[in-house]
Scaffold this active site. Structure first.
Site, PDB file in Angstrom:
ATOM      1  N   ARG A  25     -18.465   9.204  -7.558  1.00 20.23           N
ATOM      2  CA  ARG A  25     -17.537   8.495  -6.663  1.00 20.23           C
ATOM      3  C   ARG A  25     -18.012   8.503  -5.207  1.00 20.23           C
ATOM      4  O   ARG A  25     -17.191   8.541  -4.282  1.00 20.23           O
ATOM      5  CB  ARG A  25     -16.130   9.079  -6.736  1.00 20.23           C
ATOM      6  CG  ARG A  25     -15.426   8.852  -8.041  1.00 20.23           C
ATOM      7  CD  ARG A  25     -14.774   7.480  -8.074  1.00 20.23           C
ATOM      8  NE  ARG A  25     -14.299   7.188  -9.414  1.00 20.23           N
ATOM      9  CZ  ARG A  25     -13.026   7.335  -9.798  1.00 20.23           C
ATOM     10  NH1 ARG A  25     -12.138   7.734  -8.949  1.00 20.23           N
ATOM     11  NH2 ARG A  25     -12.684   7.053 -11.026  1.00 20.23           N
ATOM     12  N   ARG A  29     -12.879   6.210  -1.364  1.00 16.90           N
ATOM     13  CA  ARG A  29     -11.848   6.152  -0.314  1.00 16.90           C
ATOM     14  C   ARG A  29     -12.008   7.179   0.776  1.00 16.90           C
ATOM     15  O   ARG A  29     -11.383   7.060   1.825  1.00 16.90           O
ATOM     16  CB  ARG A  29     -10.466   6.293  -0.963  1.00 16.90           C
ATOM     17  CG  ARG A  29     -10.047   5.064  -1.728  1.00 16.90           C
ATOM     18  CD  ARG A  29      -8.974   5.380  -2.739  1.00 16.90           C
ATOM     19  NE  ARG A  29      -9.531   6.195  -3.813  1.00 16.90           N
ATOM     20  CZ  ARG A  29      -8.854   6.583  -4.891  1.00 16.90           C
ATOM     21  NH1 ARG A  29      -7.584   6.279  -5.010  1.00 16.90           N
ATOM     22  NH2 ARG A  29      -9.431   7.304  -5.829  1.00 16.90           N
ATOM     23  N   ARG A  38     -12.972  -2.630   1.033  1.00 17.43           N
ATOM     24  CA  ARG A  38     -11.969  -2.886  -0.007  1.00 17.43           C
ATOM     25  C   ARG A  38     -10.857  -3.790   0.536  1.00 17.43           C
ATOM     26  O   ARG A  38     -10.404  -4.707  -0.152  1.00 17.43           O
ATOM     27  CB  ARG A  38     -11.380  -1.569  -0.520  1.00 17.43           C
ATOM     28  CG  ARG A  38     -10.495  -1.771  -1.740  1.00 17.43           C
ATOM     29  CD  ARG A  38      -9.831  -0.490  -2.204  1.00 17.43           C
ATOM     30  NE  ARG A  38      -8.970   0.059  -1.160  1.00 17.43           N
ATOM     31  CZ  ARG A  38      -8.238   1.159  -1.281  1.00 17.43           C
ATOM     32  NH1 ARG A  38      -8.274   1.839  -2.414  1.00 17.43           N
ATOM     33  NH2 ARG A  38      -7.491   1.589  -0.298  1.00 17.43           N
ATOM     34  N   ASP A  75     -16.276  -0.138 -12.676  1.00 21.99           N
ATOM     35  CA  ASP A  75     -15.354   0.830 -13.274  1.00 21.99           C
ATOM     36  C   ASP A  75     -15.515   0.814 -14.787  1.00 21.99           C
ATOM     37  O   ASP A  75     -15.889  -0.208 -15.369  1.00 21.99           O
ATOM     38  CB  ASP A  75     -13.903   0.505 -12.908  1.00 21.99           C
ATOM     39  CG  ASP A  75     -13.009   1.718 -13.146  1.00 21.99           C
ATOM     40  OD1 ASP A  75     -12.944   2.589 -12.249  1.00 21.99           O
ATOM     41  OD2 ASP A  75     -12.411   1.828 -14.237  1.00 21.99           O
ATOM     42  N   TYR A 152      -7.574   5.224 -22.586  1.00 24.21           N
ATOM     43  CA  TYR A 152      -6.861   4.328 -21.656  1.00 24.21           C
ATOM     44  C   TYR A 152      -6.310   3.101 -22.377  1.00 24.21           C
ATOM     45  O   TYR A 152      -5.218   2.625 -22.075  1.00 24.21           O
ATOM     46  CB  TYR A 152      -7.796   3.901 -20.519  1.00 24.21           C
ATOM     47  CG  TYR A 152      -8.088   5.029 -19.548  1.00 24.21           C
ATOM     48  CD1 TYR A 152      -7.202   5.336 -18.513  1.00 24.21           C
ATOM     49  CD2 TYR A 152      -9.224   5.811 -19.672  1.00 24.21           C
ATOM     50  CE1 TYR A 152      -7.459   6.373 -17.636  1.00 24.21           C
ATOM     51  CE2 TYR A 152      -9.494   6.859 -18.806  1.00 24.21           C
ATOM     52  CZ  TYR A 152      -8.600   7.134 -17.786  1.00 24.21           C
ATOM     53  OH  TYR A 152      -8.840   8.171 -16.930  1.00 24.21           O
TER      54      TYR A 152
HETATM   55  O1  CP3 Z   1     -19.166   5.757  -6.739  1.00 26.45           O
HETATM   56  C1  CP3 Z   1     -19.095   5.755  -7.980  1.00 26.45           C
HETATM   57  O2  CP3 Z   1     -19.002   6.818  -8.647  1.00 26.45           O
HETATM   58  C2  CP3 Z   1     -19.225   4.456  -8.746  1.00 26.45           C
HETATM   59  C3  CP3 Z   1     -18.042   3.771  -9.142  1.00 26.45           C
HETATM   60  C4  CP3 Z   1     -17.083   4.364 -10.157  1.00 26.45           C
HETATM   61  C5  CP3 Z   1     -15.685   4.160 -10.059  1.00 26.45           C
HETATM   62  N1  CP3 Z   1     -15.097   4.637 -11.187  1.00 26.45           N
HETATM   63  C6  CP3 Z   1     -15.020   3.510  -8.927  1.00 26.45           C
HETATM   64  C7  CP3 Z   1     -13.580   3.734  -8.725  1.00 26.45           C
HETATM   65  C8  CP3 Z   1     -17.303   5.059 -11.349  1.00 26.45           C
HETATM   66  C9  CP3 Z   1     -18.609   5.601 -11.917  1.00 26.45           C
HETATM   67  C10 CP3 Z   1     -16.040   5.196 -12.006  1.00 26.45           C
HETATM   68  C11 CP3 Z   1     -15.873   5.821 -13.331  1.00 26.45           C
HETATM   69  C12 CP3 Z   1     -14.530   5.990 -13.875  1.00 26.45           C
HETATM   70  N2  CP3 Z   1     -13.450   5.143 -13.751  1.00 26.45           N
HETATM   71  C13 CP3 Z   1     -14.153   7.047 -14.740  1.00 26.45           C
HETATM   72  C14 CP3 Z   1     -15.065   8.133 -15.242  1.00 26.45           C
HETATM   73  C15 CP3 Z   1     -15.312   9.207 -14.223  1.00 26.45           C
HETATM   74  C16 CP3 Z   1     -14.104  10.031 -13.890  1.00 26.45           C
HETATM   75  O3  CP3 Z   1     -13.596   9.889 -12.760  1.00 26.45           O
HETATM   76  O4  CP3 Z   1     -13.679  10.860 -14.728  1.00 26.45           O
HETATM   77  C17 CP3 Z   1     -12.791   6.866 -15.064  1.00 26.45           C
HETATM   78  C18 CP3 Z   1     -11.965   7.778 -15.945  1.00 26.45           C
HETATM   79  C19 CP3 Z   1     -12.369   5.656 -14.446  1.00 26.45           C
HETATM   80  C20 CP3 Z   1     -11.026   5.009 -14.555  1.00 26.45           C
HETATM   81  C21 CP3 Z   1     -10.350   4.971 -13.245  1.00 26.45           C
HETATM   82  N3  CP3 Z   1     -10.734   4.169 -12.177  1.00 26.45           N
HETATM   83  C22 CP3 Z   1      -9.223   5.698 -12.844  1.00 26.45           C
HETATM   84  C23 CP3 Z   1      -8.483   6.705 -13.721  1.00 26.45           C
HETATM   85  C24 CP3 Z   1      -8.937   5.341 -11.535  1.00 26.45           C
HETATM   86  C25 CP3 Z   1      -7.746   5.804 -10.712  1.00 26.45           C
HETATM   87  C26 CP3 Z   1      -7.924   7.164 -10.201  1.00 26.45           C
HETATM   88  C27 CP3 Z   1      -8.442   7.140  -8.807  1.00 26.45           C
HETATM   89  O5  CP3 Z   1      -9.383   7.921  -8.515  1.00 26.45           O
HETATM   90  O6  CP3 Z   1      -7.901   6.392  -8.029  1.00 26.45           O
HETATM   91  C28 CP3 Z   1      -9.909   4.408 -11.106  1.00 26.45           C
HETATM   92  C29 CP3 Z   1     -10.029   3.786  -9.781  1.00 26.45           C
HETATM   93  C30 CP3 Z   1     -11.348   3.835  -9.090  1.00 26.45           C
HETATM   94  N4  CP3 Z   1     -12.585   3.678  -9.681  1.00 26.45           N
HETATM   95  C31 CP3 Z   1     -11.561   4.007  -7.686  1.00 26.45           C
HETATM   96  C32 CP3 Z   1     -12.943   3.939  -7.459  1.00 26.45           C
HETATM   97  C33 CP3 Z   1     -13.638   4.004  -6.123  1.00 26.45           C
HETATM   98  C34 CP3 Z   1     -10.454   4.148  -6.649  1.00 26.45           C
HETATM   99  C35 CP3 Z   1      -9.808   2.820  -6.489  1.00 26.45           C
HETATM  100  C36 CP3 Z   1      -9.508   2.419  -5.074  1.00 26.45           C
HETATM  101  O7  CP3 Z   1     -10.417   2.249  -4.234  1.00 26.45           O
HETATM  102  O8  CP3 Z   1      -8.327   2.210  -4.796  1.00 26.45           O
END
Ligand code: CP3
Length: 344
Positions: A25, A29, A38, A75, A152
């Site tokens: 990540r 944010r 964003r 994602d 999910y």
């Molecule tokens: O920088 C990176 O790592 C690359 C991008 C990336 C994102 N999600 C962007 C993201 C990667 C590799 C993921 C993987 C992901 N997504 C996983 C596996 C890794 C983990 O965290 O266990 C999972 C389970 C998801 C599903 C997901 N996406 C969830 C549950 C959420 C909400 C939780 C949260 O952190 O807000 C997201 C949203 C998400 N994916 C964000 C980002 C940057 C935040 C969204 C935002 O900017 O509002």
């Protein structure tokens, strides 16, 4: 293969003086420049599907910190969407999807052949990044592992214990297996296209692997990951693959051999000295600093960072957190971690 890219050297099994670094990540944010881009895109999903802006947020942490790897901004839930599930994000809560609970839900999904119509912008982001990344920076593509993606799709949201998915795999095993198979085949095609577009490494995120125990772990965490890796290795034999069976505990032992992964990513619940002895013996490992250090910083961050570098210093290692950096992290603590890894 000879390369000057540190991440690829570690993945090929080389023990380096200082490990390459990137962060789960890392585009996110906690960075003001991410929040600004964003907002420009409108929302998170629009950002994922806008190749120029997705490439921009991928590059932001590379410019700021000079990480050894960039991870594609996308994602794991885009694949279910490409398979026909509805997907939206509720601000401050997380993802929501249409719910699949039986065979008719699986049958209603679209064909794996059609996923690229939705996912083409992601491959375009990869192509842009390969042109724009510094020469020494490795580009990582990714997807979710089938079990995690299924949790999910079945619950329609994130769940603390993955109860709906466990209920379906026990109560409706045929429908559950059909769903797992559809995700597995889709993941192979999705990752293969990312590699065709220029991803140099791919990572498979099994964030909820830890809720599978015993034979269920073998069947639903190891086996689908093994199938994905076997298929990718036929098409792209030189592309290294990182697998992340989060919270796998003692199931980390032998995971690389059982799945064919070139590297296993460790969460922060496992002890580094234990993992060096039992997991790194089979090849490269990645991880396992606790993400909380990016919030709290200080001497505790320095001490734990040094201890992890030291514990893994006798074999191939990629420095990373045990899970994603959180929005409340202080960007200065990230720099402190990097300085500690690189300067001792
Ligand atoms: O920088 C990176 O790592 C690359 C991008 C990336 C994102 N999600 C962007 C993201 C990667 C590799 C993921 C993987 C992901 N997504 C996983 C596996 C890794 C983990 O965290 O266990 C999972 C389970 C998801 C599903 C997901 N996406 C969830 C549950 C959420 C909400 C939780 C949260 O952190 O807000 C997201 C949203 C998400 N994916 C964000 C980002 C940057 C935040 C969204 C935002 O900017 O509002």
């Amino acid at each position: 293969m000879t390369t000057s890219k540190k991440l690829l050297r570690a993945l090929a099994g080389e023990t380096l003086d200082t490990p390459p670094i990137w962060m789960m990540r890392q585009a996110g944010r906690y960075l003001p420049e991410y929040r600004a881009t964003r907002a420009q895109a409108g929302d998170f999903l629009k950002l994922c599907y806008n190749p120029e802006l997705a490439a921009e947020v991928t590059l932001q942490p590379i410019r700021r910190y000079g990480f050894d790897a960039a991870i594609l901004f996308a994602d794991i839930l885009l694949l279910p969407q490409a398979l026909g599930a509805d997907l939206w994000f509720v601000t401050g809560e997380g993802p929501r999807l249409s719910i699949i609970s039986d065979q008719s839900g699986v049958d209603a999904l679209g064909s794996v052949d059609n996923i690229h119509e939705t996912l083409n912008p992601i491959y375009e982001t990869v192509r842009i990044l390969r042109k724009e990344l510094p020469e020494e920076t490795t580009l990582i593509g990714f997807a979710g592992a089938p079990w995690t993606v299924a949790t999910y799709m079945i619950a329609g949201r994130g769940t603390p214990d993955q109860a709906p998915a466990h209920a379906m795999r026990v109560g409706a095993p045929e429908a559950f297996d059909a769903l797992m198979e559809r995700i597995t085949l889709g993941t192979i095609e999705y990752l293969s296209k990312q590699i065709d577009a220029g991803a140099e490494v791919v990572k498979i995120f099994d964030s909820w692997a830890g809720s599978l125990k015993g034979e269920a772990f073998d069947k639903y965490a190891i086996e689908p990951t093994r199938q994905i890796i076997a298929a990718l290795k036929v098409r792209h034999p030189n592309t290294p693959i990182i697998a992340f069976p989060r919270e796998g505990g003692d199931k980390y032992i032998g995971f690389a051999k059982a799945t064919g992964a070139d590297c296993v990513a460790l969460d922060n619940s496992v002890d580094a000295a234990w993992a060096a002895q039992h997991v790194q013996v089979d090849g490269c490992v990645q991880g396992n600093l606790a993400s909380r250090h990016m919030v709290t910083g200080g001497q505790d961050l320095i001490d734990d960072t040094r201890a992890i570098v030291k514990a893994f210093s006798k074999g191939p290692h990629i420095f990373n957190l045990g899970h994603g950096i959180t929005p409340d992290a202080d960007p200065e603590n990230v720099q402190l971690m990097i300085d500690t890894v690189r300067n001792g």
